[in-house]
Design a protein around this motif. Structure first.
Motif, PDB file in Angstrom:
ATOM      1  N   GLU A  51      -7.682   5.198  -7.950  1.00 54.71           N
ATOM      2  CA  GLU A  51      -6.438   5.946  -8.148  1.00 54.71           C
ATOM      3  C   GLU A  51      -6.502   6.745  -9.445  1.00 54.71           C
ATOM      4  OE1 GLU A  51      -3.510   2.761  -5.858  1.00 54.71           O
ATOM      5  OE2 GLU A  51      -3.950   2.510  -7.993  1.00 54.71           O
ATOM      6  N   LYS A  70       3.985   1.547  -1.102  1.00 53.95           N
ATOM      7  CA  LYS A  70       4.657   1.672  -2.405  1.00 53.95           C
ATOM      8  C   LYS A  70       3.690   2.168  -3.470  1.00 53.95           C
ATOM      9  CE  LYS A  70       8.251  -1.709  -1.533  1.00 53.95           C
ATOM     10  NZ  LYS A  70       8.789  -3.035  -1.823  1.00 53.95           N
ATOM     11  N   ARG A  71       2.438   1.694  -3.445  1.00 53.69           N
ATOM     12  CA  ARG A  71       1.438   2.167  -4.406  1.00 53.69           C
ATOM     13  C   ARG A  71       1.171   3.654  -4.215  1.00 53.69           C
ATOM     14  NH1 ARG A  71      -1.203  -1.185  -7.526  1.00 53.69           N
ATOM     15  NH2 ARG A  71      -2.967   0.176  -7.847  1.00 53.69           N
ATOM     16  N   LYS A  77       0.836  -1.207   0.000  1.00 49.82           N
ATOM     17  CA  LYS A  77       0.000   0.000   0.000  1.00 49.82           C
ATOM     18  C   LYS A  77       0.868   1.254   0.000  1.00 49.82           C
ATOM     19  CE  LYS A  77      -4.146  -1.750   2.284  1.00 49.82           C
ATOM     20  NZ  LYS A  77      -4.976  -1.679   3.496  1.00 49.82           N
ATOM     21  N   ASN A 112      -2.609  -1.499 -13.462  1.00 46.80           N
ATOM     22  CA  ASN A 112      -1.514  -1.155 -12.558  1.00 46.80           C
ATOM     23  C   ASN A 112      -1.913  -0.038 -11.612  1.00 46.80           C
ATOM     24  OD1 ASN A 112       0.691  -2.946 -13.223  1.00 46.80           O
ATOM     25  ND2 ASN A 112       0.607  -1.987 -15.233  1.00 46.80           N
ATOM     26  N   ILE A 113      -2.980   0.672 -11.959  1.00 48.27           N
ATOM     27  CA  ILE A 113      -3.606   1.595 -11.014  1.00 48.27           C
ATOM     28  C   ILE A 113      -5.099   1.270 -11.002  1.00 48.27           C
ATOM     29  CG2 ILE A 113      -1.888   3.437 -11.219  1.00 48.27           C
ATOM     30  CD1 ILE A 113      -3.788   4.964 -13.004  1.00 48.27           C
TER      31      ILE A 113
END
Length: 146
Positions: free
Chosen positions: A107, A39-40, A37, A102-103
């Motif tokens: 986001e 890192k995202r 989380k 990837n998102i």
């Protein structure tokens, strides 16, 4: 009937050890999910900072957002063309991240305003229409025999 289980001392130690391993595994899983989380969030923040605080991108976004007619005869081979292409490439990358999951959709909503403003611009539509037809005229037709 009662089921009576006679456990030896070694069996009790094995059960206690297994319990500690399970607790440790759960803790490790929690830590791993927390780091993902984080890192995202850092990744999204990097994208957002570049889009909103990179001087060239913000200046170009301002032109797209507020200048109704930025696509004109003076556009091609200008500094503005390079800036517009850089902005569009960056927004395209964000859309690629969403498409490849990837998102997340949530986001992606952070960037939705900028993408929407670019897409509704008449100058953007004219520029992309021109690019599409230019590329069709200048791309040789290749047939593959597979």
């Amino acid at each position: 009937m009662y089921l009576c289980i006679n456990l030896s001392f070694e069996n009790y130690l094995s059960l206690i050890s297994l319990l500690f391993v399970l607790i440790g595994g759960c803790f490790a899983l929690y830590q791993w999910q927390s780091s993902i989380k984080t890192k995202r969030a850092e990744f999204i923040n990097q994208i957002l900072e570049k889009l909103r605080f990179d001087k060239e991108l913000t200046k170009t976004m301002y032109i797209v957002d507020y200048d109704q007619n930025w696509y004109s005869n003076k556009f091609h081979n200008s500094e503005l063309e390079d800036s517009i292409d850089k902005l569009f490439s960056y927004l395209d990358y964000i859309c690629y991240l969403k498409h490849t999951k990837n998102i997340t959709k949530t986001e992606f909503q952070i960037f939705q305003y900028e993408i929407h403003r670019v897409c509704v611009s008449n100058s953007t539509k004219s520029y992309l229409w021109n690019l599409y037809h230019f590329s069709k005229r200048n791309t040789p037709l290749v047939l593959f025999n597979i």
